[in-house]
Design an enzyme around this catalytic site. Structure first.
Site, PDB file in Angstrom:
ATOM      1  N   ASN A 286       0.806  -1.225   0.000  1.00  0.00           N
ATOM      2  CA  ASN A 286       0.000   0.000   0.000  1.00  0.00           C
ATOM      3  C   ASN A 286       0.836   1.271   0.000  1.00  0.00           C
ATOM      4  OD1 ASN A 286       0.352  -1.430   2.567  1.00  0.00           O
ATOM      5  ND2 ASN A 286      -0.499   0.397   3.507  1.00  0.00           N
TER       6      ASN A 286
ATOM      7  N   THR B  84     -26.936  -9.731   7.646  1.00  0.00           N
ATOM      8  CA  THR B  84     -27.776  -9.514   6.463  1.00  0.00           C
ATOM      9  C   THR B  84     -26.934  -8.861   5.375  1.00  0.00           C
ATOM     10  OG1 THR B  84     -29.678  -9.257   7.891  1.00  0.00           O
ATOM     11  CG2 THR B  84     -29.904  -8.392   5.645  1.00  0.00           C
TER      12      THR B  84
ATOM     13  N   CYS C  61      -3.734   4.672   5.909  1.00  0.00           N
ATOM     14  CA  CYS C  61      -4.243   3.927   7.064  1.00  0.00           C
ATOM     15  C   CYS C  61      -3.442   4.217   8.318  1.00  0.00           C
ATOM     16  CB  CYS C  61      -4.204   2.434   6.791  1.00  0.00           C
ATOM     17  SG  CYS C  61      -5.151   2.012   5.354  1.00  0.00           S
TER      18      CYS C  61
HETATM   19  N1  PLP Z   1      -5.005  -4.060   2.957  1.00  0.00           N
HETATM   20  C1  PLP Z   1      -4.336  -3.111   2.298  1.00  0.00           C
HETATM   21  C2  PLP Z   1      -3.076  -3.476   1.577  1.00  0.00           C
HETATM   22  C3  PLP Z   1      -4.798  -1.810   2.286  1.00  0.00           C
HETATM   23  O1  PLP Z   1      -4.121  -0.858   1.650  1.00  0.00           O
HETATM   24  C4  PLP Z   1      -5.996  -1.503   2.991  1.00  0.00           C
HETATM   25  C5  PLP Z   1      -6.481  -0.105   3.065  1.00  0.00           C
HETATM   26  O2  PLP Z   1      -5.773   0.823   2.782  1.00  0.00           O
HETATM   27  C6  PLP Z   1      -6.672  -2.540   3.636  1.00  0.00           C
HETATM   28  C7  PLP Z   1      -6.150  -3.807   3.615  1.00  0.00           C
HETATM   29  C8  PLP Z   1      -7.946  -2.291   4.372  1.00  0.00           C
HETATM   30  O3  PLP Z   1      -9.032  -2.147   3.486  1.00  0.00           O
HETATM   31  P1  PLP Z   1     -10.372  -1.428   3.970  1.00  0.00           P
HETATM   32  O4  PLP Z   1     -10.092   0.034   4.000  1.00  0.00           O
HETATM   33  O5  PLP Z   1     -11.411  -1.816   2.953  1.00  0.00           O
HETATM   34  O6  PLP Z   1     -10.692  -1.969   5.304  1.00  0.00           O
END
Ligand code: PLP
Length: 409
Positions: A170, A256, A344
Site C-alpha cells: 500500500n 444480512t 491507514c
Molecule cells: N489491505 C491493504 C493493503 C490496504 O491498503 C488496505 C487499506 O488501505 C486494507 C487492507 C484495508 O481495506 P479497507 O479500508 O477496505 O478496510
C-alpha cells in the site's frame, strides 16, 4: 480557489463539485465512485431493498442480485461463485483469513509466516495470535521492498499452517512474487493468503495464476463503495467463522447482506478489468513523467520501492530535511491531494514501518510522500504538480533546522 490556478494555466479536472478544481493523487487511500457504480447502488436501494434471506418477491429479487454479483466477482478473479464470501471491508477479509485459518487449523500447527511490510489488517491479527500460542515469522524485504521466495521456503516448518503475503504494498506499490511462493506452498500443502486490496484491478489478479488459497479485496480501492469487501476461499479450505449469527454467506460470515454495496463492488470490479487493459499504460506514462522530473529537478530526494515491479500509479519519494506531513498540507493548499506514508497509518504520526523495513532512517521515512494516480488523472495535472512542488520543498527546507541554508552560518 486561486491556489488551484497555476502561474500561467488553469487545469481542468474530472473531479465533480465540490472538488471540481482539485487534483486527486491519493487513489491508494480511496477512489471516487464511478457513475455506473453509483447507478447500480441506487437501483438496489430503491428497487431491490429486500432481505436476501426471505422467500417473498423482494427477498428473491435481492437474492438474485446477490448471486449475480457473486458470479461476476468470481469471474474477475478466475474463481467459482461458491468460493466468494462478501465481507464488510478489506480489513474484515484480512481478519477473517488470518483468524479463520488459525482457528480451523490450530490442531495441525501453530506457525504462520508473513512479510515485514503487511498492512495493519494483517499484522495486528497476527500480533494477537502470537499472544495466544502462535508463532509468527516475519520475512524481511530487500531495498526495493520485495521479499525473496527462498526466505519463505527456509522459514517453513512442520508446524506452518498459513503464509500471508500481500500482492502489492500500500505504501510502495511494489509487487511480491506471489505466483512463485504459491507454487512452492501448493506442493507443500500449506495454505496461502494474499492481501490483494492494492493490486486488484491494477494488475492481473487471477487466483489460479497466483496459486493462492485465499485472497482479500476491498470495494473503495477500485472505484466502488466503502464498507464492502470480499474474500476468495479456495474450495476445500476450512475456515472458522468470525461473525456468528443467522448463517449468511454459507455460514462463514453472518449478517444480512449489504446488497447495494455488494452490487457496487461487483460492478466496480467488472469495470476495473476493462480499465486495467485499456488505461494502465497511460497511468505508467504519467507516473514515470512525475518520477523522472522530480528526480531531475529536486536535490536530496529518494525514490522508494522498485523501479518497475510496482502497481502502475504509485510514486513514493523521501525528501531530506523536511516532514512529509508538511508537504502534504502545502500541496493541499495548492489544490493537490497526496498522502504521507499510508493513509491507514498517517493519522498515527508514526513513521511508516514499511519504509524502515527498506532500510530508510527515521528522518528519511518522515520526509516521505506517496502519490497514487487513478485513471482519470492527466499529464497536465502532473505538470501542475511538477510546477508547484519544487517551490514547496525549497520553502520547507528554508525553515528546517536540519537543512544547511546557503548563506546562513
Ligand atoms: N489491505 C491493504 C493493503 C490496504 O491498503 C488496505 C487499506 O488501505 C486494507 C487492507 C484495508 O481495506 P479497507 O479500508 O477496505 O478496510
Amino acid at each position: 480557489m486561486v491556489a488551484f490556478i497555476s502561474l500561467n494555466k488553469t487545469y481542468k479536472s474530472e473531479m465533480k463539485s465540490p472538488l471540481k478544481n482539485y487534483i486527486y493523487f491519493d487513489h491508494s487511500a480511496t477512489t471516487p465512485v464511478l457513475p455506473e457504480v453509483v447507478k447500480e447502488i441506487n437501483t438496489c436501494f430503491t428497487d431491490f431493498f429486500g432481505n436476501a434471506s426471505e422467500p417473498h418477491m423482494p427477498g428473491i429479487k435481492a437474492k438474485e442480485i446477490l448471486e449475480r454479483s457473486r458470479e461476476s466477482m468470481a469471474r474477475t478473479l478466475g474463481a467459482s461463485p461458491e468460493e466468494i464470501i462478501f465481507t464488510g471491508s478489506g480489513t474484515e477479509s484480512d481478519n477473517l483469513a488470518i483468524f479463520g485459518i488459525a482457528g480451523a487449523y490450530r490442531k495441525k500447527g501453530n506457525h504462520i509466516i508473513t512479510s515485514a511490510i503487511e498492512h495493519p489488517a494483517i499484522h495486528l491479527p497476527l500480533e494477537k495470535l502470537s499472544g495466544s500460542g502462535f508463532e509468527v515469522t516475519y520475512i524481511p524485504v530487500d531495498k526495493y521492498g520485495i521479499i525473496d521466495p527462498e526466505d519463505v521456503k527456509k522459514a517453513v516448518t512442520d508446524d506452518t499452517i498459513l503464509v500471508s503475503i500481500m500482492h502489492a504494498n500500500n505504501i510502495l506499490g511494489t509487487i511480491q512474487p506471489i505466483r512463485e511462493i504459491g507454487s512452492f506452498l501448493q506442493k507443500k500443502r500449506i495454505i496461502f493468503h494474499t492481501d490483494a486490496v492494492q493490486a486488484f484491478c491494477k494488475i492481473k489478479t487471477s487466483v489460479n495464476d497466483l496459486n493462492v488459497d485465499l485472497l482479500s479485496v476491498s470495494g473503495h480501492k477500485i472505484y466502488g463503495p466503502k464498507g464492502v469487501g470480499a474474500l476468495y476461499i479456495r474450495e476445500g479450505t476450512k475456515i472458522m467463522p468470525q461473525l456468528l449469527g443467522g448463517g449468511h454467506e454459507n455460514g462463514i460470515r453472518s449478517a444480512t447482506e449489504n446488497i447495494p454495496g455488494i452490487a457496487g463492488l461487483a460492478k466496480a470490479a467488472e469495470l476495473g478489468q476493462k480499465r486495467l487493459a485499456e488505461k494502465s499504460s497511460k497511468i505508467v506514462e504519467i507516473r514515470d513523467h512525475i518520477k523522472n522530473n522530480v528526480l531531475k529537478n529536486i536535490d536530496d530526494v529518494r525514490f522508494n520501492g522498485h523501479p518497475t515491479l510496482r502497481i502502475p500509479g504509485n510514486c513514493n519519494f523521501s525528501f531530506k530535511y523536511i516532514e512529509g506531513e508538511a508537504i502534504v498540507l502545502r500541496l493541499d493548499q495548492a489544490g493537490i491531494g497526496v498522502s504521507s506514508g499510508s493513509a491507514c497509518s498517517s493519522s498515527s504520526g508514526k513513521p511508516s514501518g514499511t519504509l524502515a523495513a527498506l532500510g530508510l532512517t527515521e528522518e528519511e521515512s518522515q520526509g516521505s510522500i506517496r502519490i497514487t494516480l487513478g485513471f482519470e488523472n492527466t499529464i497536465e495535472e502532473a505538470d501542475y504538480f511538477l510546477e508547484v512542488l519544487p517551490g514547496i520543498i525549497a520553502d520547507l527546507r528554508k525553515i528546517s533546522p536540519l537543512y544547511k541554508n546557503p548563506g546562513i552560518s
